[in-house]
Every structure is written in C-alpha cells, then in structure tokens.
Motif scaffolding. Structure first.
Motif, PDB file in Angstrom:
ATOM      1  N   LEU A  32       0.821  -1.196   0.000  1.00 30.95           N
ATOM      2  CA  LEU A  32       0.000   0.000   0.000  1.00 30.95           C
ATOM      3  C   LEU A  32       0.858   1.248   0.000  1.00 30.95           C
ATOM      4  O   LEU A  32       1.953   1.289   0.568  1.00 30.95           O
ATOM      5  CB  LEU A  32      -0.901   0.011   1.233  1.00 30.95           C
ATOM      6  N   HIS A  33       0.341   2.278  -0.661  1.00 34.54           N
ATOM      7  CA  HIS A  33       0.979   3.581  -0.575  1.00 34.54           C
ATOM      8  C   HIS A  33       0.957   4.035   0.887  1.00 34.54           C
ATOM      9  O   HIS A  33       0.022   3.706   1.632  1.00 34.54           O
ATOM     10  CB  HIS A  33       0.215   4.575  -1.467  1.00 34.54           C
ATOM     11  N   PRO A  34       1.970   4.771   1.324  1.00 35.44           N
ATOM     12  CA  PRO A  34       1.995   5.206   2.729  1.00 35.44           C
ATOM     13  C   PRO A  34       0.733   5.920   3.184  1.00 35.44           C
ATOM     14  O   PRO A  34       0.316   5.769   4.340  1.00 35.44           O
ATOM     15  CB  PRO A  34       3.206   6.148   2.764  1.00 35.44           C
ATOM     16  N   PHE A  35       0.114   6.703   2.298  1.00 35.45           N
ATOM     17  CA  PHE A  35      -1.109   7.396   2.698  1.00 35.45           C
ATOM     18  C   PHE A  35      -2.221   6.401   3.000  1.00 35.45           C
ATOM     19  O   PHE A  35      -3.009   6.585   3.932  1.00 35.45           O
ATOM     20  CB  PHE A  35      -1.561   8.350   1.590  1.00 35.45           C
ATOM     21  N   ALA A  36      -2.333   5.348   2.189  1.00 36.13           N
ATOM     22  CA  ALA A  36      -3.362   4.335   2.421  1.00 36.13           C
ATOM     23  C   ALA A  36      -3.091   3.584   3.717  1.00 36.13           C
ATOM     24  O   ALA A  36      -4.020   3.217   4.450  1.00 36.13           O
ATOM     25  CB  ALA A  36      -3.410   3.364   1.250  1.00 36.13           C
ATOM     26  N   ALA A  37      -1.797   3.374   3.998  1.00 37.60           N
ATOM     27  CA  ALA A  37      -1.430   2.611   5.192  1.00 37.60           C
ATOM     28  C   ALA A  37      -1.656   3.403   6.478  1.00 37.60           C
ATOM     29  O   ALA A  37      -1.983   2.837   7.516  1.00 37.60           O
ATOM     30  CB  ALA A  37       0.033   2.185   5.089  1.00 37.60           C
ATOM     31  N   ARG A  38      -1.484   4.733   6.398  1.00 36.79           N
ATOM     32  CA  ARG A  38      -1.509   5.523   7.636  1.00 36.79           C
ATOM     33  C   ARG A  38      -2.793   6.296   7.858  1.00 36.79           C
ATOM     34  O   ARG A  38      -2.983   6.907   8.907  1.00 36.79           O
ATOM     35  CB  ARG A  38      -0.333   6.487   7.639  1.00 36.79           C
ATOM     36  N   ALA A  39      -3.707   6.321   6.874  1.00 43.97           N
ATOM     37  CA  ALA A  39      -4.908   7.148   6.964  1.00 43.97           C
ATOM     38  C   ALA A  39      -5.708   6.828   8.232  1.00 43.97           C
ATOM     39  O   ALA A  39      -5.978   5.671   8.540  1.00 43.97           O
ATOM     40  CB  ALA A  39      -5.785   6.953   5.733  1.00 43.97           C
ATOM     41  N   HIS A  45      -7.012   8.046   1.468  1.00 46.29           N
ATOM     42  CA  HIS A  45      -6.004   8.164   0.408  1.00 46.29           C
ATOM     43  C   HIS A  45      -6.712   8.155  -0.940  1.00 46.29           C
ATOM     44  O   HIS A  45      -7.486   7.246  -1.239  1.00 46.29           O
ATOM     45  CB  HIS A  45      -5.021   6.990   0.488  1.00 46.29           C
ATOM     46  N   LEU A  46      -6.443   9.166  -1.761  1.00 47.18           N
ATOM     47  CA  LEU A  46      -7.006   9.228  -3.106  1.00 47.18           C
ATOM     48  C   LEU A  46      -5.853   9.287  -4.109  1.00 47.18           C
ATOM     49  O   LEU A  46      -5.036  10.205  -4.078  1.00 47.18           O
ATOM     50  CB  LEU A  46      -7.901  10.452  -3.283  1.00 47.18           C
ATOM     51  N   ARG A  47      -5.790   8.293  -4.977  1.00 43.12           N
ATOM     52  CA  ARG A  47      -4.760   8.237  -6.029  1.00 43.12           C
ATOM     53  C   ARG A  47      -5.381   8.643  -7.360  1.00 43.12           C
ATOM     54  O   ARG A  47      -6.390   8.080  -7.790  1.00 43.12           O
ATOM     55  CB  ARG A  47      -4.163   6.842  -6.117  1.00 43.12           C
ATOM     56  N   LEU A  48      -4.764   9.622  -8.027  1.00 41.41           N
ATOM     57  CA  LEU A  48      -5.182  10.086  -9.346  1.00 41.41           C
ATOM     58  C   LEU A  48      -4.148   9.647 -10.355  1.00 41.41           C
ATOM     59  O   LEU A  48      -2.956   9.960 -10.219  1.00 41.41           O
ATOM     60  CB  LEU A  48      -5.333  11.606  -9.348  1.00 41.41           C
ATOM     61  N   ILE A 328      -0.608  11.150  -8.932  1.00 42.35           N
ATOM     62  CA  ILE A 328      -0.690  12.117  -7.838  1.00 42.35           C
ATOM     63  C   ILE A 328      -1.449  11.438  -6.707  1.00 42.35           C
ATOM     64  O   ILE A 328      -2.586  10.989  -6.891  1.00 42.35           O
ATOM     65  CB  ILE A 328      -1.401  13.411  -8.259  1.00 42.35           C
ATOM     66  N   ASP A 329      -0.803  11.338  -5.570  1.00 44.23           N
ATOM     67  CA  ASP A 329      -1.419  10.715  -4.392  1.00 44.23           C
ATOM     68  C   ASP A 329      -1.734  11.795  -3.372  1.00 44.23           C
ATOM     69  O   ASP A 329      -0.867  12.610  -3.019  1.00 44.23           O
ATOM     70  CB  ASP A 329      -0.479   9.675  -3.788  1.00 44.23           C
ATOM     71  N   LEU A 330      -2.956  11.787  -2.917  1.00 44.70           N
ATOM     72  CA  LEU A 330      -3.426  12.788  -1.965  1.00 44.70           C
ATOM     73  C   LEU A 330      -3.852  12.124  -0.664  1.00 44.70           C
ATOM     74  O   LEU A 330      -4.601  11.131  -0.684  1.00 44.70           O
ATOM     75  CB  LEU A 330      -4.615  13.554  -2.546  1.00 44.70           C
ATOM     76  N   LEU A 331      -3.382  12.642   0.452  1.00 45.95           N
ATOM     77  CA  LEU A 331      -3.932  12.285   1.754  1.00 45.95           C
ATOM     78  C   LEU A 331      -4.928  13.388   2.099  1.00 45.95           C
ATOM     79  O   LEU A 331      -4.556  14.552   2.253  1.00 45.95           O
ATOM     80  CB  LEU A 331      -2.838  12.203   2.816  1.00 45.95           C
ATOM     81  N   SER A 344       0.680  15.234   0.032  1.00 47.70           N
ATOM     82  CA  SER A 344       0.630  14.754  -1.356  1.00 47.70           C
ATOM     83  C   SER A 344       1.986  14.243  -1.799  1.00 47.70           C
ATOM     84  O   SER A 344       3.025  14.623  -1.250  1.00 47.70           O
ATOM     85  CB  SER A 344       0.194  15.889  -2.304  1.00 47.70           C
ATOM     86  N   THR A 345       1.981  13.384  -2.798  1.00 48.62           N
ATOM     87  CA  THR A 345       3.199  12.962  -3.491  1.00 48.62           C
ATOM     88  C   THR A 345       2.896  12.896  -4.988  1.00 48.62           C
ATOM     89  O   THR A 345       1.744  12.715  -5.386  1.00 48.62           O
ATOM     90  CB  THR A 345       3.702  11.574  -3.032  1.00 48.62           C
TER      91      THR A 345
END
Length: 666
Positions: A32-39, A45-48, A328-331, A344-345
């Motif tokens: 998982l992306h870190p945002f998905a893991a830590r939310a 976590h929203l990935r575009l 683009i990954d958004l927390l 974001s990343t």
C-alpha cells in the motif's frame, strides 16, 4: 511531503521496483501507498492516475518502422493499472488529451475507414476497457475536424471537459462563453476512509486546450470556434466549481510548463494555472516530457522538479505515447462537511528502462483485454502502412549524402519548407525568408554497410518514411541572422577532415562527427572549402576564428547579408541546442509545432501525390585541383554513382566490413 511520508514513500518505491520486475501485477505482492497505510478514521487516500499524449499508440508497435516497440503503447501502460490501483485506498483514472492523432492507426481510421454514427474509434475502445473517469482535449484532437471529433467522442464511456474552447467568438465574460464541452465535471465518489467506512467526496475536474489550435488547425476551426486564455478561463470557472460543492479541484491541462513569465494566450501555461486559488492539483502534458524528473524542468522558479509540485501544488506530466503513467497521491482529511488535502506525493512510472548498455528493456507486458479489443483495427493498419500512399519520381537513397546534395535529405527539406510556410503564413514572420535544415540519418557508420536509405522509384508507402526520418522529432523553427546561418554551416562542415592542396587519397570523413549533425540548409547556395581547417570543434567552440570553410554563400543569388533575418525550420533536437551548434538554442525558437517531422513528410507525400526528390545541388565542394580524398559507403551505391551532378567520384574498390570505397576528386 512530510519526513514521515518521505521515509515511507522511499521504502515503498523499492518495493514497487521489485513488483514491476515480476510483471504479473495482479498476482504480485502489492504494498500500500503510505497514505493508504496511515490514513486515520477521518482521512482517506485518493490516487489520481494520468495518461497523456497517447497519440493513438495503443499497441506497442512502431507503424512507421513496421516493427514492435517496447517504449510505447497504452496496452503496456494499462498492464500496470491493476497493481497501481491495488496500492491505493481509492483511485481515479484520467486522460490529459492528444489521444486521437499521431500515428498511422489514427490516419487509417480518419482517412480510410471513416467514422459512421455508432462506430467506436479504437483508441476510445481501448480506453473504455480501462475505465477512465474523465478526460480533456489536446490540440491534436482537432486535426481531423470537429465533425470527426464529435463522432469519436460519442462512443466514449467517460466525459470530456474543456473550459476554453468556444463556439464562434468569445463572450465578454468567460462564464458567458458558448462552449463546445462542459467546462468541468464534479464527480461524487464513494471513498473508503482509514477506518474502512465508505463516505462521499466531490472531485471536480476542469480541462484546458492550448489556444494555439486556432493557428495550428485554422482550416478546421476558423469561423467555427475560438479559444480563450487558459488562466483567464480557470479564474472564471474554478470559483463556480467551489460554489457547486467541489471538495477538491483537479486541473487537466493539456499545456506544458514554461517559466519564462506569464503572457496572454500562453501555450504552456500550467505553471501559472497552478497558481490560481482553488486549484488543488494539476495534470500537465503537451510537451512530451516527464515531471517530476531529474532534467526537464530544473531551475524553473515555482516548479519543484524533484518533489513534483507547481506553485507548491502536486503536479505530473507522464511522458508520451504511453511511456509513463503519472500518479498524484493525496492524503485527504474530513474538514467539517467537506475535505481538504493534508499531504501529497507525485511520481511517474515508466513502462521500460535502459540497461547498462543502453538497450531498451520492457518492464511490463501487454494487457490482453486492450490488444484484443482493437486487434482488427491494428491488423488493418498494418495493411494500410504497407500500401502505397504516393509515388516518387526518382529513387530516394542516402549513399552519397555526405559528399553531395542528396535526395533523401532534399525531400525532408521540401516537406519542412512546405509545412512551415503554411504555419507562418499569418503573423509577424510571414514575410521573412524561410530556409530548411535537414541531415542524413542513415549514412553507414556504426550502423554498417546496409545502414542507408534506399527507396526505389515508384510507389512509396508510409513505412518508407522511417527510411527518410528515423526519429520522432517535432518540427521547430528558429529566427537567426545571415551570420548565424553561416556559422551553422561552418559547424556542419566539421563532418570533414582537412584536405590540404595536392593531398592524395586522404580520409575525407571525420569519424568522430555524427552524420545527424551534418545539416544541409536549403534555400541558400554555398560551397565547402576543404583546404581550410574546421572553424568549430564538436562542442561548438571556436578552434580557429580565421578558418572559413563555407564560401560563396548566397541567398537569392546574392551574397548573404550577415544582418538579414531568416526563419530556419528544423527539429526540436537542433532548435533546443542539440549538437551544440553555435548560437542555436531554445532562445531562438519562434515556432514549436504540434507535429513530428515524420508526420509532416507523410502529409507532404499525400498532398503532392508524386514527389520529386531530385536534389537541387545547392551545395558542393570548392574545386581543389590535384587533391583527392577517400570515403566509404554501401556497396549498393555503385548503381547510383553515375547520377551525381557536379561531383566527381571514382570507385576505389572494397572497404572494410562490407563497405565500398570511393574516391572524391576535388
């Protein structure tokens, strides 16, 4: 990006490389992306995900060369979508334009098969398979006309938005413009937060096209459409999106990144678009470059090429032809009744890499569902490219391209001149003289004794264009002086060794000078004096300021005026400083075309019907009685040796490694 996020993200990147190495995305272990893991419970976590500048490249196939190519193809990009989605808590897929034109598959559908009501265009068919959420338009969507475009988009399973393309003239206010497309859409999406609960979010997408389509496609748009400045359109519509409840606003900008300062109707306006209040993230394209990345946009104020931000906001440009996927990954965090971005990343993921020997290695395989969906159109395109699209009244060959004016170079110059005169027929440069610079690409050397252009008289097919123009360069034009034209040619003349008066059978060609830097400039006449040393070294530095190999340089039959201004059409490599030609760099560029040089040659052939590639002999060597020099070329050159005008050569036997040796009599 916070330090905590940075550490997690770098660890994640290592795992991703391992993942891609396994190819089989759906069965590989996905991290998982870190945002998905830590939310947290109030976060998500929203990935575009972005594709851009696909240019009809669905199959990993170079139709010009008529062979597979591992560097391109939406079918390849598609194969990593499943794993990329699996890494995310929530995801959305967008396309940033220029999907409709750019290779023979697109031309086959537009010019041969056509689009009847109810037909599905193959690129739309492929995109529908992948489940896009939204797209915008690029400049190449208009190359086949508005009627064709609307027929294509009728088959799309997702909406397209464009906020700056109007029907007819502009209104007094952008919000009063009569637009061809919805300026934006707001998609209400159910997302899973950190606690696993489903909750709604409203994601707004607004799209933009370069205003320059009114010039590039005037024949299709004049009197029917108009374009508004990108930034002005965004200032009008983004507040409306916020008023209508968009939690976050994503700009789909088919426009590149230019840090030279904001100007009206700017082509590459994404940097300044990102500065508009209310825009939260921005997808860019059009320039066929990569952002974030190590080289393309370093040093531009407001653009962080390492972190992937424009004006502090996350941004991505995902290459071209399916070479990369942009992410683009958004927390995001619940803020009252809405959402806000807290971190974001940005990153791009390629579909291939080069090994230590610079050999291309595919990182992914085709997605079978995509290739199967358009296999009939792919096979029809193969038949199309192998079929004649015009004729040549004389053979096209490059066996003597380094010693005499050459038909394979001549036809490229003819096409470039034809194209740029049409592009510049209106505006401030319309009355300036046009010159064309082109070089031989297939001229033996390391490519071997068969590495030459050789197209016989008669039918010419689209795939033959690969013999004429190997690289997917784009057309550009520079504005320079007569003195700079001379120095351009002086640099090109570094192709040759010095031949002192009375020398016999000395080596003619400088082995360290690549043939693609031997530019011939059409529109002027000149001679090369080989008794002189080279004026410049391979890096464009002056070796001998008193050396002048270019003599008798004339324009319109008169000695060239060093102060006169000329438009020189060339390619993006040369215009951008490639080859380190003196004073030829991006600051001289006055026109950046939306088309590749190869496409221009194809269009020229179709337009002419029968081309006449005979060289006009606008350059030659200065006579040097008693001197001779030797050069090697392909053995097939012997059948054309008697056709050269004004250049005396003699067969000098066999060279090494299968080459034939010839003597140039000066």
């Amino acid at each position: 990006m916070s330090l905590f996020t940075k550490d997690l993200f770098e660890n994640h990147a290592v795992s991703r490389r391992s993942l891609l190495g396994g190819i089989a995305a759906t069965s590989a272990l996905v991290m998982l992306h870190p945002f998905a893991a830590r939310a947290a419970a109030n976060q998500a976590h929203l990935r575009l995900m972005e594709t851009t500048d696909i240019h009809v490249h669905v199959f990993p196939y170079d139709y010009y060369a008529d062979k597979p190519n591992d560097t391109l193809g939406l079918a390849r990009t598609a194969s990593i979508i499943d794993s990329i989605r699996a890494e995310a808590g929530n995801s959305m897929l967008i396309d940033n334009g220029d999907f409709l034109q750019g290779n023979p598959l697109g031309d086959y559908i537009a010019y041969e098969r056509g689009m009847k009501e109810g037909d599905k265009h193959p690129v739309i068919t492929a995109m529908n398979v992948l489940g896009y959420d939204v797209g915008t338009l690029g400049n190449h969507e208009f190359n086949y006309g508005l009627d064709f475009l609307f027929k294509v988009l009728a088959g799309s399973g997702f909406p397209h938005v464009c906020a700056n393309l109007t029907k007819g003239q502009l209104a007094s206010s952008a919000k009063d413009d009569d637009l061809f497309f919805k300026p934006y859409v707001i998609i209400e999406k159910q997302i899973r937060d950190g606690s696993g609960q489903s909750t709604p979010i409203k994601v707004g997408f607004i799209g933009f096209v370069p205003p320059q389509i009114m010039t590039w496609d005037s024949k299709n748009l004049e009197g029917k459409a108009q374009t508004r400045d990108i930034v002005d359109a965004a200032k009008a519509w983004v507040p409306v999106m916020k008023e209508e409840g968009a939690d976050i606003v994503i700009a789909l900008s088919h426009s590149g990144i230019d840090g030279s300062g904001q100007s009206d109707r700017m082509e590459n306006a994404s940097l300044y678009l990102a500065g508009i209040e209310g825009i939260d993230a921005i997808f860019t394209g059009h320039q066929h470059l990569v952002f974030p990345g190590p080289k393309d946009f370093e040093g531009i104020a407001g653009a962080d090429a390492k972190k992937g931000t424009l004006m502090g906001k996350p941004a991505v440009m995902a290459g071209f032809w399916g070479s990369h996927m942009g992410l683009i990954d958004l927390l995001i965090e619940k803020d009252g009744s809405g959402w806000k971005i807290v971190d974001s990343t940005s990153q791009v993921r390629p579909i291939y890499h080069r090994d230590e020997n610079r050999k291309i290695v595919a990182d992914v395989k085709d997605k079978p569902e995509v290739t199967a969906a358009i296999k009939p159109e792919h096979e029809a395109t193969l038949a199309y490219i192998r079929r004649p699209v015009g004729k040549t009244s004389a053979p096209l060959y490059s066996y003597f391209a380094l010693v005499a004016d050459d038909p394979s170079v001549q036809i490229v110059s003819n096409a470039q001149t034809w194209y740029i005169k049409d592009m510049l027929k209106e505006g401030e440069y319309k009355d300036l003289p046009v010159l064309s610079a082109a070089a031989p690409f297939k001229a033996g050397g390391r490519g071997g004794a068969d590495y030459f252009t050789d197209v016989p008289t008669g039918d010419i097919a689209i795939k033959n264009v690969a013999d004429l123009y190997l690289y997917p360069n784009t057309v550009q034009a520079v504005l320079i002086s007569g003195a700079q034209v001379k120095n351009w040619l002086e640099m090109s003349a570094g192709m040759f060794n010095q031949v002192k008066p009375g020398s016999k059978d000395v080596p003619l060609l400088n082995a360290g000078f690549p043939s693609y830097n031997f530019d011939v400039i059409d529109g002027v006449t000149y001679q090369i004096d080989l008794s002189q040393p080279s004026r410049f070294d391979k890096d464009g530095k002056v070796l001998d300021e008193n050396a002048h190999r270019i003599v008798d340089l004339k324009f319109d039959g008169k000695p060239i005026d060093p102060a006169q201004k000329f438009v020189v059409v060339t390619n993006n490599y040369r215009a951008g400083g490639g080859g380190k030609f003196p004073e030829i760099a991006s600051d001289k560029v006055i026109f950046v075309a939306p088309d590749t040089n190869r496409d221009v040659v194809v269009r020229y052939i179709i337009d002419q019907g029968t081309i006449n590639p005979s060289a006009d002999d606008n350059w030659s060597f200065k006579a040097q009685p008693g001197s001779t020099a030797l050069f090697e070329t392909g053995p097939k050159a012997r059948q054309f040796a008697g056709s050269l005008k004004g250049t005396k050569i003699e067969d000098a036997g066999d060279g090494e490694n299968g080459f034939a040796k010839f003597r140039l009599v000066l």
